[in-house]
Write an enzyme that holds these catalytic residues in place. Structure first.
Site, PDB file in Angstrom:
ATOM      1  N   VAL A 117       1.600   1.191  35.773  1.00 11.84           N
ATOM      2  CA  VAL A 117       0.592   0.142  35.898  1.00 11.84           C
ATOM      3  C   VAL A 117       0.695  -0.781  34.695  1.00 11.84           C
ATOM      4  O   VAL A 117       0.810  -0.320  33.558  1.00 11.84           O
ATOM      5  CB  VAL A 117      -0.828   0.746  35.989  1.00 11.84           C
ATOM      6  CG1 VAL A 117      -1.887  -0.337  35.881  1.00 11.84           C
ATOM      7  CG2 VAL A 117      -1.004   1.502  37.296  1.00 11.84           C
ATOM      8  N   CYS A 118       0.662  -2.079  34.960  1.00 14.64           N
ATOM      9  CA  CYS A 118       0.682  -3.081  33.891  1.00 14.64           C
ATOM     10  C   CYS A 118       1.928  -2.856  33.027  1.00 14.64           C
ATOM     11  O   CYS A 118       3.035  -2.746  33.540  1.00 14.64           O
ATOM     12  CB  CYS A 118      -0.614  -2.999  33.085  1.00 14.64           C
ATOM     13  SG  CYS A 118      -0.902  -4.329  31.914  1.00 14.64           S
ATOM     14  N   GLY A 119       1.762  -2.760  31.704  1.00 17.32           N
ATOM     15  CA  GLY A 119       2.902  -2.543  30.824  1.00 17.32           C
ATOM     16  C   GLY A 119       3.597  -1.213  31.032  1.00 17.32           C
ATOM     17  O   GLY A 119       4.709  -1.010  30.531  1.00 17.32           O
ATOM     18  N   THR A 137       4.151  -6.148  37.385  1.00 18.26           N
ATOM     19  CA  THR A 137       3.365  -5.786  36.217  1.00 18.26           C
ATOM     20  C   THR A 137       2.286  -6.853  36.058  1.00 18.26           C
ATOM     21  O   THR A 137       2.048  -7.622  36.989  1.00 18.26           O
ATOM     22  CB  THR A 137       4.260  -5.655  34.961  1.00 18.26           C
ATOM     23  OG1 THR A 137       3.483  -5.200  33.859  1.00 18.26           O
ATOM     24  CG2 THR A 137       4.934  -6.961  34.606  1.00 18.26           C
TER      25      THR A 137
END
Length: 245
Positions: A117-119, A137
């Protein structure tokens, strides 16, 4: 060891899981707690799940925002055959930590499902786990996926074979429910979505660049510029290390 069940908050679903699942959530100093919460909620509510918070050791960790915790399972004690290995957003320096990258590459290469998730998606990439995979991302760093040989793809959740990636926070719930459907069936996932009453209604409707518009998006990019640049430099070095053209 895994996080123990709390009988009061363990849901007895109409279609119980057929075998014990092994789910590992990566934690480290500076990890972004909200990106783990979706998976911790979805799989933590189920019986017959070993839920591991994994880090090098079990010392106290200062996460973000303003959250302290401890890993339950060290790298050396982590099960070798995981059903899910999940990575949240982490600080840029962690993406060049050799011990962590070696652990993720080893265990992630054998896990049935990988998610970021995300980074966390960039972290999977830094471990060499996204070469040739479509991935997403957060919008601030979406273009940086290419440094890791991934194919940057727009979407709330992007699924390519056994890799799932998403944007931050609510993306962790969307991604977790998809994983639950894959592992336990759509009916179990539907039931749990109802039990959680997961039906987001964001009050301001600005949760993406498309919704927020160019001016607000530009301000967000400006605020995040130091982190974006630090992560970009890590990506440039990783591209050379991974032999990405």
């Amino acid at each position: 060891m895994s996080v123990h069940d709390d009988p009061m908050f363990t849901l007895a679903l109409s279609l119980p899981t057929q075998r014990k699942l092994q789910v590992a959530l990566f934690v480290c100093p500076g990890f972004f707690l909200p990106d783990n919460i979706g998976l911790q909620t979805v799989f933590g509510l189920l019986p017959n799940v070993d839920l591991h918070l994994v880090w090098k050791n079990r010392d106290e960790i200062a996460g973000v925002p303003r959250f302290t915790t401890r890993a339950t399972t060290s790298f050396s004690d982590c099960p070798k055959a995981l059903d899910i290995l999940h990575v949240p957003a982490i600080p840029p320096d962690m993406m060049e930590d050799e011990q962590t990258l070696a652990f993720l590459a080893d265990v992630g290469g054998r896990a049935a499902w990988l998610s970021g998730v995300c980074g966390g998606a960039l972290m999977l990439g830094a471990a060499g786990l996204l070469k040739g995979y479509r991935a997403t991302t957060n919008f601030h760093m979406h273009d940086q996926l290419a440094y890791y040989g991934a194919i940057p793809t727009k979407g709330n959740v992007v699924e390519d074979r056994n890799r799932l990636t998403s944007g931050p926070v609510s993306g962790s719930f969307d991604l977790a429910l998809r994983l639950l459907g894959h592992l336990c069936g759509a009916e179990v996932a539907r039931e749990l979505e109802l039990e959680m009453e997961y039906a987001p209604e964001p009050p301001y409707g600005t949760g993406s660049p498309e919704l927020a518009g160019p001016e607000m998006t530009a301000r967000s990019l400006q605020r995040m510029a130091p982190l974006i640049e630090a992560t970009r430099q890590v990506g440039i070095r990783a591209s050379r290390r991974l032999g990405i053209g």
